[in-house]
Design an enzyme around this catalytic site. Structure first.
Site, PDB file in Angstrom:
ATOM      1  N   GLY A 306       2.018  -0.080  -7.590  1.00 42.65           N
ATOM      2  CA  GLY A 306       1.175   1.108  -7.516  1.00 42.65           C
ATOM      3  C   GLY A 306       0.526   1.245  -6.147  1.00 42.65           C
ATOM      4  CB  SER A 307      -2.609   2.959  -5.175  1.00 43.15           C
ATOM      5  OG  SER A 307      -2.280   4.195  -5.780  1.00 43.15           O
TER       6      SER A 307
END
Length: 574
Positions: A306-307
Site C-alpha cells: 500500500g501507501s
C-alpha cells in the site's frame, strides 16, 4: 603294466603339484592377511570388541546484544540398556517403568531386544537419571546429554527457532547458524568379550566433546519484550489476525527486535498457539498447522504494502528528475488511466497541492502521475537498482522474494497501481531494508541478527560482516525524501506517529487483501528517527484488524508508543 605305473606316477606328480600350489596360495594369502592387511584386520577385530556411546556436545548459546542468554542448554540424560549385560531383567523392567513413567510393555520390549545397545528414553531429567544410576543394575546405562532451553519461552520464537530431539536446529537462527552452534560430540569406548559383556577390568576410554560456539545477536531482549507487549495489545484491541513489528538500525542493518504475534512456546514447539482441536486433525493437517505457526511473516510472507511503497515511487521520481518538491498537481478524487478510474482515498479530492502536500495527504493521483512520468521501463530499472527484485539476504531461512509483474507485462494501469503500492507483493523486511537504504544516504544494507561468534569463555572467535552497496540514491535525494517524510508525520497523514520534541519521518498505509470482496485490510506504518539522521527504523503491520482499519489511526500510534519508551533507553536524541 609298465604303462599303468607310468600313468599313476604322472597322476601323483600332478596331485603333488596342485597341493604345492594350493599351499603356496594359502601361505600367500596368510602373508597378505597377517602382514599387508594386518593393521586393517586388527582394527576390525578391535571394533568387534568395542562398544561406543556418544557424549553429546554442549550446543553454543544464543545471546542478545547485552549478553542476556536467549537459548541455553539444560543437562538431561539418555537411558539405554545392553541386553547381554543384564543380569536381573525383571528388576530392570520394573525400575524403568517406574522411574521413566513408561508402560511395563515398553520397558520389556527395550530390555528384551537383542542389540549392542538399545535406547529406552532421551531427554530424561538429570534428577531421574541420577536416581536410575543409583540402583546399580547391570546393563543399564545413564549417559549425559543436553536439551535446548529457552529462558523466555515465547520471546522472539520466530527468530530464534528451536532444535529437534537430536539437538540439531530446525528453524530460525538455530538452523541458520547450525555450523556455529552445534559442537562436536565425544565418545565413550568400552571393550567387551565375545559375548558382548563389558570387560570391567579394562575400564572405559573417552573422547571428550567440544562445545559449540556462542552466537551473539543484535536483538535486544528488553526492546523485544516491549515491542511484543505493544503488538499483543493492539492485536487484542483490534481483534486482528496477527501483528508484526520490525525495528532495525538503518545505518548498518542490525535488527533490534522482530515480533510476530501470536508467538509460540519454544520449549513446547509442537503445542499449537491456536484454539484448533488437534484431536480432529490428520497428521498432515497437524504438521501444516505447526509449519504455519513457526513461520516468520516479516520474512517468509509477502503482502501488498500500500501507501508505504509511495516512498519508493518518491525516491525513483526524484532520482530521475521527473518530479520536484515544488511541482503542483490537482486531485479531483480520482485519476483516469486508460479505461480505468482509479480513486484517491479521499473521494472528494484534495484539489491543488504540491508534491510535498500530495505526500502528506497520501494522495494516490499524485503518485500515479509520478509513476506514469517515469514509465514502466525506467520504474522497473529503479526496482532493480533499489534491490527490490532480489532477496535482502537476511540471516534467517525461507526468505520470500518480491512478487512483481514482468517488465513487459506492466501496462499503464499496472504502472499506476504499483505507484501507490498495489497489484504486487513484497515482504515487510524488504520494504524496511529498501527504505533504510534510501533514507541513510543511499547505502543498501543487509538486515541481520548475527553480530559475532565467541567461545564458551567469551573470547571473540570472529565478527560477522555483511555486504553493503552504495549509490542506491544520491545524498540529495536521500535528504529530500527524509524532509518529505518528516512533513508526513509532523503535519500530514502520519501525525499519530509524532512525538513532541522529536523529529520523526514516516509513512502510513492501508491496503486491501485479495479477494477484495472480503473487505479485509492490512494496516501499517513505517517510521524512523531522527528524521535528518535516522538511527532506528521501524515498521508495524496489523493483519485484518476489525473496526477502524486505517494505518494512520491504528498502526502509527503503536510505533509512537514503542519509540517513546525505547528511544531514551537507546540514548537516541532528537
Amino acid at each position: 603294466m609298465k604303462k599303468n605305473r607310468t600313468y599313476h606316477k604322472k597322476k601323483t606328480v600332478i596331485v603333488f603339484s596342485v597341493c604345492v600350489l594350493i599351499l603356496l596360495g594359502l601361505m600367500g594369502r596368510m602373508f597378505y592377511l597377517m602382514v599387508v592387511r594386518s593393521e586393517y584386520y586388527s582394527r576390525k577385530a578391535q571394533e568387534l570388541h568395542e562398544r561406543e556411546r556418544d557424549i553429546k556436545a554442549a550446543r553454543g548459546r544464543i545471546l542478545d546484544c547485552n549478553g542476556e542468554v536467549l537459548a541455553d542448554n539444560k543437562a538431561v540424560c539418555t537411558i539405554s540398556v545392553i541386553h547381554s549385560q543384564i543380569e536381573e531383567p525383571e528388576k530392570v523392567i520394573q525400575m524403568l517403568a517406574k522411574e521413566l513413567e513408561i508402560s511395563e510393555e515398553t520397558a520389556r520390549k527395550r530390555v528384551e531386544t537383542v542389540s549392542s545397545i538399545e535406547k529406552v528414553k532421551t531427554n530424561v531429567e538429570k534428577e531421574v537419571g541420577d536416581k536410575i544410576r543409583s540402583y546399580g543394575l547391570k546393563g543399564v546405562k545413564v549417559d549425559e546429554d543436553y536439551k535446548r532451553n529457552y529462558p523466555y519461552n515465547e520471546l522472539a520464537s520466530k527468530v530464534l527457532g528451536f532444535t529437534g530431539g537430536d539437538n540439531q536446529g530446525i528453524v530460525g537462527l538455530e538452523v541458520m547458524y547450525e555450523d556455529v552452534l552445534k559442537g562436536i560430540d565425544g565418545k565413550i569406548l568400552t571393550t567387551t568379550d565375545a559375548r558382548g559383556v563389558e570387560l570391567s577390568e579394562l575400564g572405559e576410554s573417552r573422547i571428550e566433546p567440544a562445545a559449540g560456539y556462542d552466537l551473539q545477536i543484535s536483538l535486544d531482549k528488553n526492546i523485544q519484550m516491549y515491542a511484543q507487549q505493544a503488538a499483543l495489545k493492539v492485536m487484542e484491541e483490534k481483534e486482528a489476525q496477527r501483528v508484526s513489528i520490525l525495528l532495525m538500525n538503518p545505518q548498518n542493518g542490525e535488527i533490534y527486535a522482530n515480533v510476530n504475534v501470536p508467538e509460540y512456546n519454544l520449549n513446547d514447539p509442537f503445542v499449537l498457539n491456536t484454539e484448533d482441536d488437534v484431536s480432529e486433525m490428520t497428521d498432515k493437517e497437524f504438521q501444516d498447522a505447526c509449519n504455519q505457526m513457526w513461520r516468520n511473516p516479516t520474512i517468509n510472507d509477502t503482502y501488498e504494502p500500500g501507501s508505504t511503497f509511495k516512498i519508493i515511487t518518491m525516491a525513483a521520481g526524484l532520482s530521475q528528475g521527473v518530479v520536484s518538491l515544488d511541482d503542483t498537481f490537482t486531485c479531483p478524487g480520482y485519476k483516469i488511466v486508460e479505461d480505468r478510474r482509479i480513486h484517491c482515498h479521499k473521494r472528494t479530492g484534495h484539489g491543488a497541492e504540491t508534491f510535498v502536500e500530495g505526500a502528506m495527504n497520501s494522495c494516490n493521483p499524485v503518485f500515479i502521475e509520478v509513476g506514469l512520468r517515469l514509465g514502466a521501463e525506467t520504474y522497473y530499472h529503479y526496482f532493480q537498482k533499489f534491490g527490490l527484485m532480489e532477496k535482502t539476504g537476511i540471516d534467517l531461512p525461507g526468505e520470500a522474494g518480491t512478487i512483481m509483474h514482468k517488465e513487459e507485462d506492466i501496462g499503464q494501469v499496472e504502472l499506476a497501481t504499483i505507484s501507490f503500492g498495489q497489484s504486487f507483493q513484497i515482504t515487510p523486511v524488504q520494504l524496511a531494508t529498501t527504505v533504510s537504504s534510501i533514507v541513510n544516504g543511499g547505502r543498501r544494507v543487509t538486515p541481520h541478527f548475527g553480530v559475532k561468534v565467541m567461545d564458551d569463555e567469551g573470547n571473540l572467535v570472529r565478527n560477522l560482516t555483511y555486504e553493503q552497496q552504495s549509490g542506491i540514491v544520491s545524498a540529495q535525494v536521500s535528504e529530500e525524501v527524509r524532509y518529505v517524510l518528516e512533513k508526513v508525520v509532523s503535519e500530514g497523514s502520519g501525525k499519530n506517529g509524532a512525538i513532541e520534541g522529536r523529529s520523526i519521518g514516516g509513512k502510513t498505509a492501508t491496503s486491501q487483501t485479495l479477494p477484495r470482496s472480503e473487505n479485509r485490510y492490512i494496516s501499517s506504518f513505517l517510521g524512523f528517527t531522527p528524521a535528518d539522521d535516522p538511527q532506528i527504523l521501524g515498521i508495524v503491520v496489523i493483519y485484518d484488524p476489525q473496526g477502524v482499519y486505517y494505518g494512520g489511526t491504528i498502526a502509527a500510534p503503536v510505533l509512537r508508543d514503542i519509540y517513546e519508551n525505547i528511544l531514551p533507553y537507546l540514548g537516541i536524541e532528537g
